[in-house]
Design an enzyme around this catalytic site. Structure first.
Site, PDB file in Angstrom:
ATOM      1  N   THR A 181      -6.017   0.553  -1.187  1.00  0.00           N
ATOM      2  CA  THR A 181      -6.275   0.026  -2.524  1.00  0.00           C
ATOM      3  C   THR A 181      -5.289   0.582  -3.533  1.00  0.00           C
ATOM      4  O   THR A 181      -4.984  -0.053  -4.539  1.00  0.00           O
ATOM      5  CB  THR A 181      -7.721   0.349  -2.949  1.00  0.00           C
ATOM      6  OG1 THR A 181      -8.611  -0.078  -1.918  1.00  0.00           O
ATOM      7  CG2 THR A 181      -8.086  -0.342  -4.247  1.00  0.00           C
ATOM      8  N   LYS A 193     -12.000   6.429  10.473  1.00  0.00           N
ATOM      9  CA  LYS A 193     -12.392   5.365   9.558  1.00  0.00           C
ATOM     10  C   LYS A 193     -12.146   4.035  10.256  1.00  0.00           C
ATOM     11  O   LYS A 193     -11.034   3.761  10.709  1.00  0.00           O
ATOM     12  CB  LYS A 193     -11.584   5.446   8.264  1.00  0.00           C
ATOM     13  CG  LYS A 193     -11.950   4.357   7.255  1.00  0.00           C
ATOM     14  CD  LYS A 193     -11.073   4.439   6.014  1.00  0.00           C
ATOM     15  CE  LYS A 193     -11.433   3.334   5.033  1.00  0.00           C
ATOM     16  NZ  LYS A 193     -10.544   3.302   3.855  1.00  0.00           N
ATOM     17  N   TYR A 225      -7.329   6.244  10.516  1.00  0.00           N
ATOM     18  CA  TYR A 225      -7.779   4.913  10.086  1.00  0.00           C
ATOM     19  C   TYR A 225      -7.524   3.909  11.204  1.00  0.00           C
ATOM     20  O   TYR A 225      -6.384   3.587  11.522  1.00  0.00           O
ATOM     21  CB  TYR A 225      -7.013   4.524   8.824  1.00  0.00           C
ATOM     22  CG  TYR A 225      -7.578   3.360   8.041  1.00  0.00           C
ATOM     23  CD1 TYR A 225      -8.707   2.654   8.452  1.00  0.00           C
ATOM     24  CD2 TYR A 225      -6.980   2.959   6.853  1.00  0.00           C
ATOM     25  CE1 TYR A 225      -9.213   1.605   7.722  1.00  0.00           C
ATOM     26  CE2 TYR A 225      -7.479   1.904   6.099  1.00  0.00           C
ATOM     27  CZ  TYR A 225      -8.596   1.236   6.533  1.00  0.00           C
ATOM     28  OH  TYR A 225      -9.096   0.187   5.801  1.00  0.00           O
TER      29      TYR A 225
END
Length: 321
Positions: A56, A168, A143
């Site tokens: 983000t 994640k 991730y």
């Protein structure tokens, strides 16, 4: 950076994980003052952690110098109140450089993004993340998404790698995640390993992930509507099914359907939401593009509907302070 281990600080959190956008000024350069204001607003709203310069936050669009400055600003603004985790990615050599910049800037940990572009085998992925985790003293969360999807056996090996504290998941394959959780639980009995729901709008799948024991999640909504995100978090924690379902039906589902209307909306729509809330954080950098006015207007309506639900359920005043 604080002396407390990141894993311990993330094990028992009391709010959503905050992934701030990176603010740019009118000339397109990083606006650290606006970024600090964005981070401060998130902390004041109840963020459990700040994940700076991640997806983000347009990690892909930042120069190394910009990256370090933004991470340092997040560290300074949080002042140890909550942990700061920085993104790190690209090939192994560059990922290590970014990890060292994050450590120098005072971050508490790393979110290790997938390697750039290449599709590697499990052995190569394991080698990449082991090298990254061993390059600094920062605890690392790996991730899983896109070109970095792991077998349960690989995640077990990651969990045994010094410095790696969690996974994640940005894939959304619950069958795979259940097998991963089971493999680590049986392979390392008694050892804590953190799991995060990292899907673009994680709240939509929050109940499903909780079914396999994954309660930590990243909240893109928290960046622009922290009151709604926190109300949803608390409703899930307390078992307020009426509010959870109302927000899922009339806020999160419409938001996900809007997000699906444009490429890159997992970032650019979030940034548009931050601007709607009155903080000028600039536009996204190329190759991402801004959503058209009609989609921003649709986002404003969705946010208003979400807040109306909070008021209806008696959560509005509490969450907005």
């Amino acid at each position: 950076m604080t002396s407390a281990p990141l894993a311990a600080r993330l094990t028992d959190v009391a709010g959503p994980l905050f992934f701030p956008v990176t603010a740019y000024g009118p000339d397109g350069t990083v606006d650290l003052d606006a970024f600090r204001a964005h981070v401060r607003a998130g902390i004041d709203a109840g963020a459990a952690a700040v994940f700076a310069c991640c997806g983000t936050g347009e990690f892909h669009a930042l120069t190394p110098e910009e990256f370090r400055n933004v991470v340092a600003a997040a560290v300074e603004e949080t002042a140890g109140q909550v942990p700061v985790v920085a993104g790190a990615g690209y090939g192994t050599a560059l990922a290590i450089q970014y990890a060292k910049l994050a450590e120098d800037a005072g971050a508490d940990g790393l979110l290790a993004m997938p390697p750039y572009l290449v599709v590697a085998g499990q052995e190569g992925l394991l080698g990449h993340y082991a090298a990254l985790a061993g390059a600094t003293g920062l605890e690392t969360i790996v991730y899983q998404r896109d070109n970095a999807v792991f077998t349960p056996e690989t995640v077990l090996a990651l969990a045994q790698t010094p410095g790696i504290i969690g996974l994640k998941d940005g894939v959304g394959d619950l069958d795979l995640m259940q097998r991963i959780v089971s493999a680590v639980r049986t392979g390392l009995p008694g050892q804590d390993f953190l799991y995060f729901n990292g899907l673009p709008t994680a709240e939509l799948t929050g109940l499903a992930y909780r079914g396999i024991g994954v309660t930590l999640y990243s909240s893109a909504v928290f960046a622009f509507a922290p009151d709604i995100a926190l109300a949803f978090y608390r409703a899930m924690e307390s078992g307020d099914d009426d509010l959870v379902n109302a927000l899922l039906d009339h806020f999160y589902r419409p938001l996900v359907e809007l997000r699906a209307k444009g490429r890159g909306y997992a970032v650019s729509l979030v940034k548009a939401g931050v601007r709607l809330e009155g903080l000028e954080v600039g536009e996204v950098r190329t190759p991402l593009t801004e959503p058209p006015a009609e989609h921003v207007e649709e986002l404003a309506v969705i946010i208003a509907n979400g807040r109306a639900l909070l008021e209806k359920h008696g959560a509005g005043q509490e969450e907005r302070g």
